[in-house]
Design a protein around this motif. Structure first.
Motif, PDB file in Angstrom:
ATOM      1  N   ILE A 164       4.560  14.478 -45.264  1.00  0.00           N
ATOM      2  CA  ILE A 164       5.988  14.174 -45.070  1.00  0.00           C
ATOM      3  C   ILE A 164       6.233  13.584 -43.686  1.00  0.00           C
ATOM      4  O   ILE A 164       6.993  12.628 -43.519  1.00  0.00           O
ATOM      5  CB  ILE A 164       6.826  15.462 -45.275  1.00  0.00           C
ATOM      6  N   GLU A 165       5.556  14.145 -42.678  1.00  0.00           N
ATOM      7  CA  GLU A 165       5.707  13.645 -41.309  1.00  0.00           C
ATOM      8  C   GLU A 165       5.211  12.211 -41.196  1.00  0.00           C
ATOM      9  O   GLU A 165       5.851  11.362 -40.552  1.00  0.00           O
ATOM     10  CB  GLU A 165       4.923  14.549 -40.348  1.00  0.00           C
ATOM     11  N   ASN A 166       4.072  11.920 -41.845  1.00  0.00           N
ATOM     12  CA  ASN A 166       3.526  10.555 -41.819  1.00  0.00           C
ATOM     13  C   ASN A 166       4.473   9.577 -42.513  1.00  0.00           C
ATOM     14  O   ASN A 166       4.693   8.461 -42.019  1.00  0.00           O
ATOM     15  CB  ASN A 166       2.155  10.532 -42.494  1.00  0.00           C
ATOM     16  N   LYS A 167       5.033  10.000 -43.651  1.00  0.00           N
ATOM     17  CA  LYS A 167       5.976   9.138 -44.363  1.00  0.00           C
ATOM     18  C   LYS A 167       7.225   8.892 -43.530  1.00  0.00           C
ATOM     19  O   LYS A 167       7.772   7.791 -43.510  1.00  0.00           O
ATOM     20  CB  LYS A 167       6.359   9.779 -45.704  1.00  0.00           C
ATOM     21  N   LYS A 196       7.391   8.814 -40.276  1.00  0.00           N
ATOM     22  CA  LYS A 196       7.039   7.852 -39.232  1.00  0.00           C
ATOM     23  C   LYS A 196       7.030   6.431 -39.786  1.00  0.00           C
ATOM     24  O   LYS A 196       7.497   5.486 -39.133  1.00  0.00           O
ATOM     25  CB  LYS A 196       5.674   8.197 -38.646  1.00  0.00           C
ATOM     26  N   GLU A 197       6.490   6.266 -41.001  1.00  0.00           N
ATOM     27  CA  GLU A 197       6.467   4.942 -41.626  1.00  0.00           C
ATOM     28  C   GLU A 197       7.898   4.442 -41.874  1.00  0.00           C
ATOM     29  O   GLU A 197       8.200   3.270 -41.657  1.00  0.00           O
ATOM     30  CB  GLU A 197       5.700   5.008 -42.948  1.00  0.00           C
ATOM     31  N   ILE A 198       8.776   5.353 -42.343  1.00  0.00           N
ATOM     32  CA  ILE A 198      10.171   4.969 -42.603  1.00  0.00           C
ATOM     33  C   ILE A 198      10.862   4.558 -41.306  1.00  0.00           C
ATOM     34  O   ILE A 198      11.598   3.567 -41.262  1.00  0.00           O
ATOM     35  CB  ILE A 198      10.912   6.133 -43.286  1.00  0.00           C
ATOM     36  N   ASP A 199      10.631   5.341 -40.230  1.00  0.00           N
ATOM     37  CA  ASP A 199      11.229   4.999 -38.931  1.00  0.00           C
ATOM     38  C   ASP A 199      10.749   3.628 -38.454  1.00  0.00           C
ATOM     39  O   ASP A 199      11.532   2.838 -37.903  1.00  0.00           O
ATOM     40  CB  ASP A 199      10.860   6.069 -37.895  1.00  0.00           C
ATOM     41  N   LYS A 200       9.468   3.364 -38.675  1.00  0.00           N
ATOM     42  CA  LYS A 200       8.906   2.072 -38.262  1.00  0.00           C
ATOM     43  C   LYS A 200       9.555   0.932 -39.034  1.00  0.00           C
ATOM     44  O   LYS A 200       9.929  -0.102 -38.459  1.00  0.00           O
ATOM     45  CB  LYS A 200       7.392   2.079 -38.491  1.00  0.00           C
ATOM     46  N   LEU A 201       9.695   1.114 -40.354  1.00  0.00           N
ATOM     47  CA  LEU A 201      10.324   0.084 -41.187  1.00  0.00           C
ATOM     48  C   LEU A 201      11.791  -0.113 -40.811  1.00  0.00           C
ATOM     49  O   LEU A 201      12.289  -1.244 -40.788  1.00  0.00           O
ATOM     50  CB  LEU A 201      10.214   0.469 -42.663  1.00  0.00           C
TER      51      LEU A 201
END
Length: 205
Positions: free
Chosen positions: A93-96, A98-103
């Motif tokens: 969940i934490e990795n996802k 981070k990916e969402i924040d990046k996008l």
């Protein structure tokens, strides 16, 4: 006579029991010896007999089910497994996230770039409209100047035009009607009329 036969039967029964027990001992001792030799051979060969036996026992259906039942019956192990799964899910969940924040950051930058480009486009459009208005105003002003010279008497307009530089003079003369142009040139000196006529000829296609 009868007692003698009964005693003989008891003796034979006792001998039979002893014989069977002896055979049992022989077989049991032979098995123990064979197992001991096998353990020695496996140990020398570097095979972990205990682990091997454990692995084989897990493949046996009823023993395997017993192992599973033991694991199910152990709350500590179950809690440990649940905790490990929860930690794994939290990491994912934490990795996802981070990916969402990046996008979202990329989308935000793109939106800002689009807004900036739109503002620049609007500014360029405004400047272009102002330039067109300025050009239209200049054209209108020039038309008014030509109209003024055309309404003037050729005797008055000719001296004024000859005092201008040749480019401005040619621009005004080339915009006059042919009849008005002829009258203005007639009021100029021969040299001025010849010079400006030549330039008018060079300018026209």
């Amino acid at each position: 006579m009868r007692k003698k036969s009964e005693s003989n039967g008891l003796e034979e029964l006792e001998k039979s029991k002893i014989s069977k027990f002896q055979w049992f001992l022989v077989i049991f001792i032979s098995l123990i010896f064979a197992v001991t030799v096998a353990l020695i051979v496996f140990t020398v060969a570097g095979v972990n007999v205990v682990e091997k036996a454990k692995g084989m026992s897990e493949k046996i259906p009823f023993i395997e089910s017993d192992h599973k039942n033991e694991e199910k019956g152990n709350p500590a192990k179950e809690n440990e497994k649940v905790s490990m799964k929860l930690e794994k899910l939290e990491t994912e969940i934490e990795n996802k996230k981070k990916e969402i924040d990046k996008l979202e950051g990329i989308i935000d930058k793109r939106d800002k770039a689009i807004l900036k480009a739109g503002a620049e486009k609007q500014q360029l459009q405004t400047e272009m409209n102002q330039l067109k208005d300025s050009q239209n105003g200049s054209k209108q002003a020039f038309k008014n100047i030509i109209r003024t010279y055309e309404t003037m008497a050729p005797k008055k307009s000719a001296p004024i035009i000859t005092e201008m530089n040749d480019d401005d003079a040619v621009e005004i003369l080339s915009s006059m009607k042919a009849a008005t142009l002829a009258k203005v040139l007639e009021q100029m000196t021969t040299a001025d009329a010849a010079r400006l006529t030549k330039k008018l000829t060079e300018q026209s296609p």
